[in-house]
Write a protein that holds these residues in place. Structure first.
Motif, PDB file in Angstrom:
ATOM      1  N   UNK A  86      40.633  22.760  34.778  1.00 38.37           N
ATOM      2  CA  UNK A  86      40.676  22.414  36.198  1.00 38.37           C
ATOM      3  C   UNK A  86      40.898  20.925  36.393  1.00 38.37           C
ATOM      4  N   UNK A  87      41.627  20.588  37.461  1.00 38.23           N
ATOM      5  CA  UNK A  87      41.798  19.196  37.844  1.00 38.23           C
ATOM      6  C   UNK A  87      40.692  18.755  38.790  1.00 38.23           C
ATOM      7  N   UNK A  88      40.702  17.482  39.147  1.00 36.44           N
ATOM      8  CA  UNK A  88      39.768  16.929  40.130  1.00 36.44           C
ATOM      9  C   UNK A  88      38.298  17.060  39.730  1.00 36.44           C
ATOM     10  N   UNK A  89      38.042  16.898  38.422  1.00 36.97           N
ATOM     11  CA  UNK A  89      36.651  16.916  37.964  1.00 36.97           C
ATOM     12  C   UNK A  89      36.224  15.547  37.426  1.00 36.97           C
ATOM     13  N   UNK A 118      42.615  14.668  28.342  1.00 34.84           N
ATOM     14  CA  UNK A 118      43.621  15.714  28.548  1.00 34.84           C
ATOM     15  C   UNK A 118      43.685  16.102  30.018  1.00 34.84           C
ATOM     16  N   UNK A 119      44.825  15.841  30.652  1.00 36.54           N
ATOM     17  CA  UNK A 119      45.003  16.229  32.042  1.00 36.54           C
ATOM     18  C   UNK A 119      45.069  17.741  32.191  1.00 36.54           C
ATOM     19  N   UNK A 120      44.682  18.236  33.354  1.00 37.15           N
ATOM     20  CA  UNK A 120      44.655  19.681  33.586  1.00 37.15           C
ATOM     21  C   UNK A 120      46.024  20.318  33.384  1.00 37.15           C
ATOM     22  N   UNK A 121      47.086  19.591  33.742  1.00 31.19           N
ATOM     23  CA  UNK A 121      48.428  20.150  33.605  1.00 31.19           C
ATOM     24  C   UNK A 121      48.867  20.282  32.155  1.00 31.19           C
ATOM     25  N   UNK A 125      33.844  17.802  31.715  1.00 34.42           N
ATOM     26  CA  UNK A 125      33.248  17.436  33.005  1.00 34.42           C
ATOM     27  C   UNK A 125      33.487  18.536  34.027  1.00 34.42           C
ATOM     28  N   UNK A 126      32.560  18.670  34.961  1.00 32.55           N
ATOM     29  CA  UNK A 126      32.720  19.679  36.007  1.00 32.55           C
ATOM     30  C   UNK A 126      32.052  19.217  37.282  1.00 32.55           C
ATOM     31  N   UNK A 127      32.449  19.814  38.387  1.00 28.55           N
ATOM     32  CA  UNK A 127      31.846  19.513  39.686  1.00 28.55           C
ATOM     33  C   UNK A 127      31.422  20.825  40.334  1.00 28.55           C
ATOM     34  N   UNK A 128      30.616  20.702  41.389  1.00 29.02           N
ATOM     35  CA  UNK A 128      29.978  21.887  41.978  1.00 29.02           C
ATOM     36  C   UNK A 128      30.844  22.592  43.010  1.00 29.02           C
ATOM     37  N   UNK A 129      32.012  23.061  42.583  1.00 33.94           N
ATOM     38  CA  UNK A 129      32.834  23.930  43.431  1.00 33.94           C
ATOM     39  C   UNK A 129      33.164  25.182  42.620  1.00 33.94           C
ATOM     40  N   UNK A 130      33.341  26.291  43.304  1.00 32.15           N
ATOM     41  CA  UNK A 130      33.489  27.580  42.635  1.00 32.15           C
ATOM     42  C   UNK A 130      34.633  27.595  41.630  1.00 32.15           C
ATOM     43  N   UNK A 131      35.818  27.112  42.027  1.00 32.88           N
ATOM     44  CA  UNK A 131      36.969  27.134  41.134  1.00 32.88           C
ATOM     45  C   UNK A 131      36.737  26.279  39.892  1.00 32.88           C
ATOM     46  N   UNK A 165      29.368  18.121  31.173  1.00 31.19           N
ATOM     47  CA  UNK A 165      28.877  16.972  31.931  1.00 31.19           C
ATOM     48  C   UNK A 165      28.988  17.280  33.418  1.00 31.19           C
ATOM     49  N   UNK A 166      27.870  17.283  34.107  1.00 32.99           N
ATOM     50  CA  UNK A 166      27.867  17.544  35.542  1.00 32.99           C
ATOM     51  C   UNK A 166      28.235  16.247  36.264  1.00 32.99           C
TER      52      UNK A 166
END
Length: 236
Positions: free
Chosen positions: A10-13, A74-77, A102-108, A133-134
């Motif tokens: 996923x991107x945007x993390x 590594x970029x998501x793409x 790394x991850x963020x708190x959105x479902x996707x 990593x949150x």
């Protein structure tokens, strides 16, 4: 620990932010490789990086083997191509000490993070070398309910390492750093009296720059303390 991959389907993390501002300053001046063709990389965070094409995985592994310390952002793409490269080059994952996700708190993003962990495990990466990593956490009390799926994968399924202590909290400093040409580590050691510069500025542009730098300096302390704690928890 000397060689780390930062990856998520996923991107945007916040992968590049984590590579530049948390891992880089705490890993003995590592070479940072950016496997990215879209969006931004650690260069936009004020950190020198070397760009690598996603389909040149074998060349990247050769480069990493020559380094004492290295971070591969590594970029998501390019994440799927990177995984494919590890599949074709059997045993290549052993060149890396850890895979930080790394991850963020959105479902996707949470589901993509879980899929990333699954893909790494299927490649033969041991669970203890996959570290969650949150990121961009607003309140520590939100971690357990928001990231329940990943904590369960770590604790019940033993698919990876995840700890509520390995969390980077939301801080305006990271947004302000983007495009500033400087890094958090550089801000922390900067001894310029930006408050005085702001007062004595000769024109609005100079005053605005001094104001921005003063805000960065004031935010840098809490951010650095948090990154220190998260780094220690991530690699405990």
């Amino acid at each position: 620990m000397s060689k780390v991959v930062v990856i998520n389907f996923s991107g945007n993390v916040g992968k590049s932010t984590i590579a530049a501002h948390m891992l880089g300053p705490r890993m003995g001046e590592p070479r940072i490789y950016s496997v990215e063709t879209l969006n931004v990389d650690a260069r936009d965070e004020g950190v020198d990086v070397e760009r690598v094409r996603g389909n040149r995985f074998a060349d990247l592994v050769d480069e990493v083997m020559l380094q004492d310390h290295a971070i591969v952002d590594v970029g998501a793409s390019n994440a799927e191509a990177f995984m494919k490269g590890m599949t074709l080059l059997e045993g290549s994952h052993e060149e890396f000490d850890f895979f930080v996700v790394p991850t963020v708190a959105t479902t996707k993003q949470i589901q993509d993070t879980n899929n990333t962990v699954t893909a790494l495990r299927e490649l033969g990466v041991p669970a203890e070398r996959i570290r969650i990593l949150f990121n961009r956490v607003e309140d520590p009390r939100d971690i357990e309910p928001d990231f329940a799926l990943l904590l369960r994968a770590a604790i019940a399924d033993r698919a990876c390492f995840a700890s509520p202590e390995a969390a980077v909290y939301s801080n305006d400093v990271f947004g302000l750093l983007k495009g500033s040409g400087t890094s958090l580590a550089q801000i922390c050691v900067d001894e310029t009296d930006w408050r005085d510069r702001m007062r004595t500025a000769a024109d609005p542009a100079e005053r605005a720059h001094a104001t921005n730098m003063l805000k960065l300096k004031r935010l840098s302390g809490s951010a650095t303390k948090n990154l220190d704690q998260a780094f220690q928890a991530l690699f405990a």
